[in-house]
Enzyme design. Sequence first.
Site, PDB file in Angstrom:
ATOM      1  N   ARG A 257      23.519  37.088  14.612  1.00  0.00           N
ATOM      2  CA  ARG A 257      24.381  38.079  13.967  1.00  0.00           C
ATOM      3  C   ARG A 257      23.814  39.477  14.228  1.00  0.00           C
ATOM      4  NH1 ARG A 257      24.244  33.794  10.214  1.00  0.00           N
ATOM      5  NH2 ARG A 257      26.319  32.949   9.735  1.00  0.00           N
ATOM      6  N   LYS A 282      19.111  36.080   2.535  1.00  0.00           N
ATOM      7  CA  LYS A 282      18.086  35.882   1.516  1.00  0.00           C
ATOM      8  C   LYS A 282      18.360  34.610   0.740  1.00  0.00           C
ATOM      9  CE  LYS A 282      16.262  40.488   0.861  1.00  0.00           C
ATOM     10  NZ  LYS A 282      15.847  41.528  -0.089  1.00  0.00           N
ATOM     11  N   HIS A 344      29.365  41.392  17.563  1.00  0.00           N
ATOM     12  CA  HIS A 344      29.599  40.087  16.941  1.00  0.00           C
ATOM     13  C   HIS A 344      30.319  39.144  17.906  1.00  0.00           C
ATOM     14  CE1 HIS A 344      30.369  37.218  13.710  1.00  0.00           C
ATOM     15  NE2 HIS A 344      29.602  37.948  12.942  1.00  0.00           N
ATOM     16  N   ARG A 347      28.763  36.081  19.818  1.00  0.00           N
ATOM     17  CA  ARG A 347      28.663  34.767  19.172  1.00  0.00           C
ATOM     18  C   ARG A 347      29.859  33.893  19.560  1.00  0.00           C
ATOM     19  NH1 ARG A 347      25.295  34.203  14.931  1.00  0.00           N
ATOM     20  NH2 ARG A 347      26.748  33.216  13.485  1.00  0.00           N
ATOM     21  N   HIS A 371      24.946  28.411  11.284  1.00  0.00           N
ATOM     22  CA  HIS A 371      25.962  27.830  10.411  1.00  0.00           C
ATOM     23  C   HIS A 371      25.408  26.548   9.792  1.00  0.00           C
ATOM     24  CE1 HIS A 371      29.361  29.888  12.904  1.00  0.00           C
ATOM     25  NE2 HIS A 371      28.719  30.726  12.110  1.00  0.00           N
ATOM     26  N   TYR A 381      21.411  19.908   7.728  1.00  0.00           N
ATOM     27  CA  TYR A 381      20.200  19.843   8.541  1.00  0.00           C
ATOM     28  C   TYR A 381      19.294  21.023   8.222  1.00  0.00           C
ATOM     29  CZ  TYR A 381      21.916  16.178  11.706  1.00  0.00           C
ATOM     30  OH  TYR A 381      22.354  15.007  12.240  1.00  0.00           O
TER      31      TYR A 381
END
Length: 414
Positions: A257, A282, A344, A347, A371, A381
């Site tokens: 990002r 965070k 962006h 991505r 993600h 995961y």
Amino acid sequence: MSNARQLNKLSAVEARTAAPDPENPKTYRLADGGGLYLEVTSKGGKYWRMKYRIHGKEKRLAIGVYGEGKGKVSLKAARTARDKAKELLVQGLDPSTAKKIAKQEGKASATNTFRAVAIEWLEQVHKHKVVPDHYDKNKRRLERDAFPALGNRPIADITAPELLECLRRVEKRGHLETAIRVKTVCGQVFRYGIVTGRAERDPSADLRGALRQPEVNHYAAITDPEELPPLLRAIDGYRGQPVTIAALKLVSLVFVRPGDLRHAAWDAIDLEAATWTFQPGKGSPPLIVPMPRQAVQILRDLNGLTGRGQYVFPGLRSSKRPMSENTLKSALDSMGFKGKMTAHGFRAMARTILAERLNYPEKYIEQQLAHVVRDFNGRAYNRTKFLEQRREMLQAWADYLEVLRDSNGEKFSH
């Protein structure tokens, strides 16, 4: 009439001209009647006080500093305060105690305003849950769009129509998406007010469907391999700041990002291990980005320029702040890709081509995009999952871009 003269002995001129005696500088009092007097100190200070008795004890009520204007007490105002104090005494109440209670209630009221609750939420909660960029944006949204209309209102008194009126002002400026975001952050403030006992409900919940919806605009991105060579060559030949060029090259290789890229810190990068470890948000688990050799070389070259500071990509005006969020967009626009490619957009570019052209599993790609990826049992995961697989994928991606840059776009395009 005699009783009125007895109560109001001082004239406005006497109160205004009262001053210490140069020959005998000591504190003295000028009585106005009914217990009210003006105390003149040896240093020239003038204070209204009232002497009274309650429950057999003599006490003093501090009314305020003599004078006209904000924060001062005139002769007329002092007499009004005296009369109110006498009314309390008739009811058996202590004026001094009543004043302390009123002061405490005033302080409590000040902490119950929308502004006070919002600032407390920002500093005590929000700042510790989101990245600095997100915190700064929400703080500006509140200061610009919510505080002027709602800031001084008790949070418990704010109604849904009142909040809607506030948001309509944002809509009228043509900022439909901003209005929705302000509504969202106001809702978070109201809910914080509920859990801290200063509000009973969140009026933003009543505004569902009340705001105009903006048209959905996806980030501009080039996802056709045949259109990539001009972009890659433009970045390679860009004559802007070296830090900007390095940022564009790196984001094309690892497609993190833009906010995470701008806040990249040197102490999070291990050039020997070719890894970059950071928190995508965070409170989120750390993400380990395995860097291809091309990315490592970019960072080695950049280290000589910015390696002594905190940020890999510092701002142009101050090395103590990260690169501006508009820097990469401005660079891409100046290269002729306005409306075609954004920071962006790298991505979306990588996600599409890695899956459709290079045939990498979606779970590897999604993991690299930070993600949430779940196993067949629905468990998320760990962010370190598929590290070696992602390392191989990112190296293949970097090699792929390198070939495309030097070709006509046909290599690996099918």
